[in-house]
Motif scaffolding. Structure first.
Motif, PDB file in Angstrom:
ATOM      1  N   MET A 119       0.519  -1.076  -0.104  1.00 31.03           N
ATOM      2  CA  MET A 119      -0.157  -0.177  -0.352  1.00 31.03           C
ATOM      3  C   MET A 119       0.657   1.455   0.027  1.00 31.03           C
ATOM      4  SD  MET A 119      -3.106  -1.269   2.238  1.00 31.03           S
ATOM      5  CE  MET A 119      -1.848  -2.012   3.729  1.00 31.03           C
ATOM      6  N   ALA A 120       1.835   1.589   1.238  1.00 31.07           N
ATOM      7  CA  ALA A 120       3.282   2.866   0.632  1.00 31.07           C
ATOM      8  C   ALA A 120       3.507   2.793  -0.140  1.00 31.07           C
ATOM      9  CB  ALA A 120       3.871   1.943   2.395  1.00 31.07           C
ATOM     10  N   SER A 121       4.569   1.465  -0.428  1.00 32.25           N
ATOM     11  CA  SER A 121       5.050   2.035  -1.644  1.00 32.25           C
ATOM     12  C   SER A 121       4.116   1.950  -3.497  1.00 32.25           C
ATOM     13  CB  SER A 121       5.696   0.173  -2.429  1.00 32.25           C
ATOM     14  OG  SER A 121       5.369  -0.805  -1.942  1.00 32.25           O
ATOM     15  N   ASN A 122       2.880   1.198  -3.211  1.00 36.91           N
ATOM     16  CA  ASN A 122       2.446   1.740  -4.502  1.00 36.91           C
ATOM     17  C   ASN A 122       1.695   3.260  -4.873  1.00 36.91           C
ATOM     18  OD1 ASN A 122       1.598  -0.471  -6.408  1.00 36.91           O
ATOM     19  ND2 ASN A 122       1.158  -1.170  -4.913  1.00 36.91           N
ATOM     20  N   ALA A 123       1.456   3.559  -3.331  1.00 35.36           N
ATOM     21  CA  ALA A 123       1.262   5.516  -3.359  1.00 35.36           C
ATOM     22  C   ALA A 123       2.712   5.942  -3.054  1.00 35.36           C
ATOM     23  CB  ALA A 123       0.375   5.888  -1.620  1.00 35.36           C
ATOM     24  N   ILE A 124       3.098   6.010  -2.435  1.00 36.60           N
ATOM     25  CA  ILE A 124       4.743   6.558  -2.867  1.00 36.60           C
ATOM     26  C   ILE A 124       5.441   6.434  -5.010  1.00 36.60           C
ATOM     27  CG2 ILE A 124       7.186   6.476  -2.118  1.00 36.60           C
ATOM     28  CD1 ILE A 124       6.050   5.850   0.386  1.00 36.60           C
ATOM     29  N   GLU A 125       5.055   5.106  -4.987  1.00 34.92           N
ATOM     30  CA  GLU A 125       5.235   5.330  -6.474  1.00 34.92           C
ATOM     31  C   GLU A 125       4.236   6.065  -7.391  1.00 34.92           C
ATOM     32  OE1 GLU A 125       5.648   1.089  -7.767  1.00 34.92           O
ATOM     33  OE2 GLU A 125       5.529   1.705  -9.998  1.00 34.92           O
ATOM     34  N   ARG A 126       3.340   6.573  -7.408  1.00 38.80           N
ATOM     35  CA  ARG A 126       2.494   7.422  -7.639  1.00 38.80           C
ATOM     36  C   ARG A 126       2.849   8.787  -7.544  1.00 38.80           C
ATOM     37  NH1 ARG A 126      -2.363   8.625  -9.109  1.00 38.80           N
ATOM     38  NH2 ARG A 126      -2.992  10.511 -10.346  1.00 38.80           N
ATOM     39  N   ILE A 127       3.467   9.135  -6.560  1.00 38.54           N
ATOM     40  CA  ILE A 127       4.276  10.712  -5.695  1.00 38.54           C
ATOM     41  C   ILE A 127       5.825  10.766  -6.339  1.00 38.54           C
ATOM     42  CG2 ILE A 127       4.651  11.609  -4.028  1.00 38.54           C
ATOM     43  CD1 ILE A 127       2.717  10.448  -2.503  1.00 38.54           C
ATOM     44  N   VAL A 128       6.222  10.001  -6.945  1.00 39.14           N
ATOM     45  CA  VAL A 128       7.358   9.883  -7.229  1.00 39.14           C
ATOM     46  C   VAL A 128       7.183  10.113  -8.816  1.00 39.14           C
ATOM     47  CG1 VAL A 128      10.039   8.683  -7.749  1.00 39.14           C
ATOM     48  CG2 VAL A 128       8.553   8.881  -5.086  1.00 39.14           C
ATOM     49  N   THR A 129       6.763   9.020  -9.060  1.00 40.59           N
ATOM     50  CA  THR A 129       6.180   9.221 -11.009  1.00 40.59           C
ATOM     51  C   THR A 129       6.028  10.005 -11.129  1.00 40.59           C
ATOM     52  OG1 THR A 129       4.690   7.106 -10.853  1.00 40.59           O
ATOM     53  CG2 THR A 129       6.749   6.451 -11.187  1.00 40.59           C
ATOM     54  N   ASP A 130       4.909  10.788 -10.358  1.00 34.97           N
ATOM     55  CA  ASP A 130       3.726  11.730 -10.645  1.00 34.97           C
ATOM     56  C   ASP A 130       5.246  13.600 -11.294  1.00 34.97           C
ATOM     57  OD1 ASP A 130       1.803  11.524 -11.076  1.00 34.97           O
ATOM     58  OD2 ASP A 130       0.529  11.568  -9.667  1.00 34.97           O
ATOM     59  N   TRP A 131       5.891  13.602  -9.545  1.00 38.55           N
ATOM     60  CA  TRP A 131       7.256  14.189 -10.047  1.00 38.55           C
ATOM     61  C   TRP A 131       7.637  13.897 -11.204  1.00 38.55           C
ATOM     62  CZ3 TRP A 131      11.734  12.260  -7.784  1.00 38.55           C
ATOM     63  CH2 TRP A 131      12.620  13.672  -7.002  1.00 38.55           C
ATOM     64  N   VAL A 132       8.645  12.704 -11.203  1.00 39.88           N
ATOM     65  CA  VAL A 132       9.224  13.000 -12.410  1.00 39.88           C
ATOM     66  C   VAL A 132       8.548  13.520 -13.996  1.00 39.88           C
ATOM     67  CG1 VAL A 132      10.445  11.332 -14.091  1.00 39.88           C
ATOM     68  CG2 VAL A 132      11.047  11.121 -10.961  1.00 39.88           C
ATOM     69  N   ALA A 133       7.693  13.078 -13.816  1.00 43.39           N
ATOM     70  CA  ALA A 133       6.147  13.511 -15.136  1.00 43.39           C
ATOM     71  C   ALA A 133       6.628  14.904 -15.066  1.00 43.39           C
ATOM     72  CB  ALA A 133       5.311  12.924 -14.929  1.00 43.39           C
ATOM     73  N   GLU A 134       6.210  16.012 -13.426  1.00 46.72           N
ATOM     74  CA  GLU A 134       6.039  17.427 -13.967  1.00 46.72           C
ATOM     75  C   GLU A 134       7.576  17.559 -13.947  1.00 46.72           C
ATOM     76  OE1 GLU A 134       5.101  18.488 -10.024  1.00 46.72           O
ATOM     77  OE2 GLU A 134       5.516  20.053 -10.370  1.00 46.72           O
ATOM     78  N   LYS A 135       8.656  16.962 -13.577  1.00 45.75           N
ATOM     79  CA  LYS A 135       9.795  17.820 -14.422  1.00 45.75           C
ATOM     80  C   LYS A 135      10.151  17.110 -15.680  1.00 45.75           C
ATOM     81  CE  LYS A 135      11.393  18.981 -10.264  1.00 45.75           C
ATOM     82  NZ  LYS A 135      11.463  20.424  -9.968  1.00 45.75           N
ATOM     83  N   ILE A 136      10.333  16.792 -16.404  1.00 40.72           N
ATOM     84  CA  ILE A 136      10.285  16.529 -17.149  1.00 40.72           C
ATOM     85  C   ILE A 136       9.616  17.366 -18.684  1.00 40.72           C
ATOM     86  CG2 ILE A 136       9.626  14.817 -19.858  1.00 40.72           C
ATOM     87  CD1 ILE A 136      10.333  12.480 -17.606  1.00 40.72           C
TER      88      ILE A 136
END
Ligand SMILES: Cc1ncc(COP(=O)(O)O)c(C=O)c1O
Length: 477
Positions: A119-136
């Protein structure tokens, strides 16, 4: 009838011995890292031949001693990435908190592929990848995933490309056409490997030559595409390098985007190493145009301070990521292609997956995003400084002035026909001495000593010492 846990198994789950050994291990690691970070007399690599090493561990198993002795043995027989004279492969020197998060991943063992198992790692994965997407520089419709390494991420992206661009749905129907991709001749070998795994064969990998700075020749794209079509190939994707592995060169990503758009190709960027410049104001310009790619790969375990393997794959249109592996797995999830971000396994090769996201997030949430920018700016700056130092030295030449933190150089104070062999011998001596760790590569038939500045503790004095050591070895050889 009562069943008692067998005694050895009881020991394996005893929390008191875990606590005690855990404390000892942290002490051991902290002392060791402190020592190698601060004392250059410590060896970077306590080199032993493969057979000697095997022999040591075979003997160990006959007489293992205490668990803490096992950990000491592993330390004494391992290369030290935290040593400032580790200037070798492009593997992150992990921020220590990230290692602790890794220990949590191993102890909790949340499988992460499906929501409840992480649960934690899936939710955190969403946050981390959204952050990378925004930086791209992607819009909100982008979405990404984390997977085990750049190799797997590039293959996953190319499968998405095939899904989107091949006339026949190869996933369901098998191959009907001869498909191909276009990529720089300097791309990492994993792109070839992905294409071959996908059944494209050698003919399906159209290699585009590079210029004198090892960047793809965009002026040749048109001609190569035309020839491919004449041969009956259907080109589905164009791949940009940000950066190349050997020399750290950035392709002209905006020009590639233009070409991909004109010819309706999937545009993928392998930014495993240098895609991380999207986190740096100073170096972002190197990846200008990255936001126009359909998919981008960035390894956290290269320029992002995270233990391997740990890679983001981000899709410009998030929905593309859900189409790659459409497969029914009733016991895991019910709908094949629906965008349930929280079942990360729907979009990854892995079924069971480590809690990869928490290792990146531990750094991000503790130190803020600025730490990644500092790391990139510092390491890229050191790379250039080292290259300039080499340029000044009469006994050496560099392959190319680096854009990234990858510096290739060679010792040249020898008869021309001996230079390749001499540099190979120098590298071997260096490693066996244990004082420095660098690698080697062949560029345009010349053997180079290859270094990647990965350690923020590496100083100009370490580079000076490396050059002095090489000169000394060369004079002996
Ligand atoms: C440009 C590039 N792509 C892909 C890879 C492969 O990545 P990984 O080792 O994470 O599978 C590398 C590794 O060095 C690389 O430099």
């Amino acid at each position: 009838m009562a069943h008692h846990t067998p005694p050895v198994l009881q020991k394996a789950y005893d929390t008191e011995s875990f606590r005690e050994l855990g404390h000892q291990l942290i002490e051991l690691l902290a002392d060791h890292i402190q020592q190698v970070q601060s004392d250059t007399n410590q060896l970077v690599i306590p080199y032993r031949t493969p057979d000697t090493e095997l022999n040591y561990w075979q003997n160990h198993l006959n007489n293992p001693g205490k668990p803490i002795d096992l950990f000491k043995g592993i330390l004494q027989h391992s290369i030290n990435l935290h040593h400032p004279r580790y200037i070798g492969h492009q593997i992150a020197v992990p921020a220590l908190i990230s290692g602790l998060a890794g220990m949590m991943s191993d102890v909790l063992n949340n499988g992460t592929g499906v929501y409840e198992m992480g649960m934690a790692s899936n939710a955190i994965e969403r946050i981390v990848t959204d952050w990378v997407a925004e930086k791209i520089g992607y819009e909100k419709s982008a979405s990404g995933l984390i997977t085990s390494g750049g190799t797997l991420a590039n293959l996953t992206a190319l499968l998405a490309a095939r899904k989107a661009k091949a006339p026949t749905d190869v996933w369901d129907k098998g191959h009907a056409e001869k498909l191909a991709i276009m990529v720089s001749e300097e791309a990492h070998y994993c792109v070839d490997r992905a294409a071959k795994v996908m059944g494209l064969g050698s003919e399906g990998i159209i290699k585009i030559p590079v210029d004198e700075r090892f960047k793809i020749r965009t002026d040749l794209l048109e001609d190569h595409l035309r020839k491919a079509k004449e041969k009956g190939l259907i080109v589905i994707a164009l791949i940009g390098c940000a950066s190349t592995t050997a020399t750290g060169s950035y392709d002209d990503l905006a020009a590639l985007a233009d070409f991909a758009e004109q010819h309706n190709l999937w545009y993928h960027i392998d930014g495993a190493h240098g895609g991380a410049v999207v986190f740096s104001e100073q170096y972002r310009h190197l990846a200008k145009g990255i936001e126009r790619a359909d998919s981008v790969v960035i390894d956290f375990h290269k320029m992002m301070l995270t233990p391997a393997l740990n890679t983001a794959l981000v899709f410009k249109r998030g929905a593309d990521g859900y189409k790659t592996f459409h497969q029914r797995a009733q016991y895991l999830w019910e709908l094949e292609q629906s965008p349930e971000w929280y079942h990360s396994g729907k979009r990854t090769f892995e079924c069971t997956k480590l809690m990869l996201s928490i290792k990146v997030y531990a750094i991000l949430s503790t130190y803020g995003a600025g730490i990644f920018e500092e790391n990139i700016n510092h390491l890229y700056g050191m790379g250039l400084a080292f290259a300039k130092m080499i340029e000044q030295h009469p006994d050496f030449e560099i392959a190319v002035l680096p854009e990234a933190n990858i510096v290739n150089f060679r010792y040249i104070n020898a008869p021309a026909d001996q230079v390749n062999e001499l540099n190979a011998a120098i590298r071997q001596e260096l490693i066996e001495s244990g004082k420095f760790y660098i690698v080697q590569t062949v560029i345009r038939d010349k053997r180079y000593l290859r270094t990647t500045v990965m350690n923020v503790h590496t100083q100009a004095s370490d580079f000076e010492a490396l050059l002095a050591e090489i000169v000394q070895i060369a004079s002996r050889l």
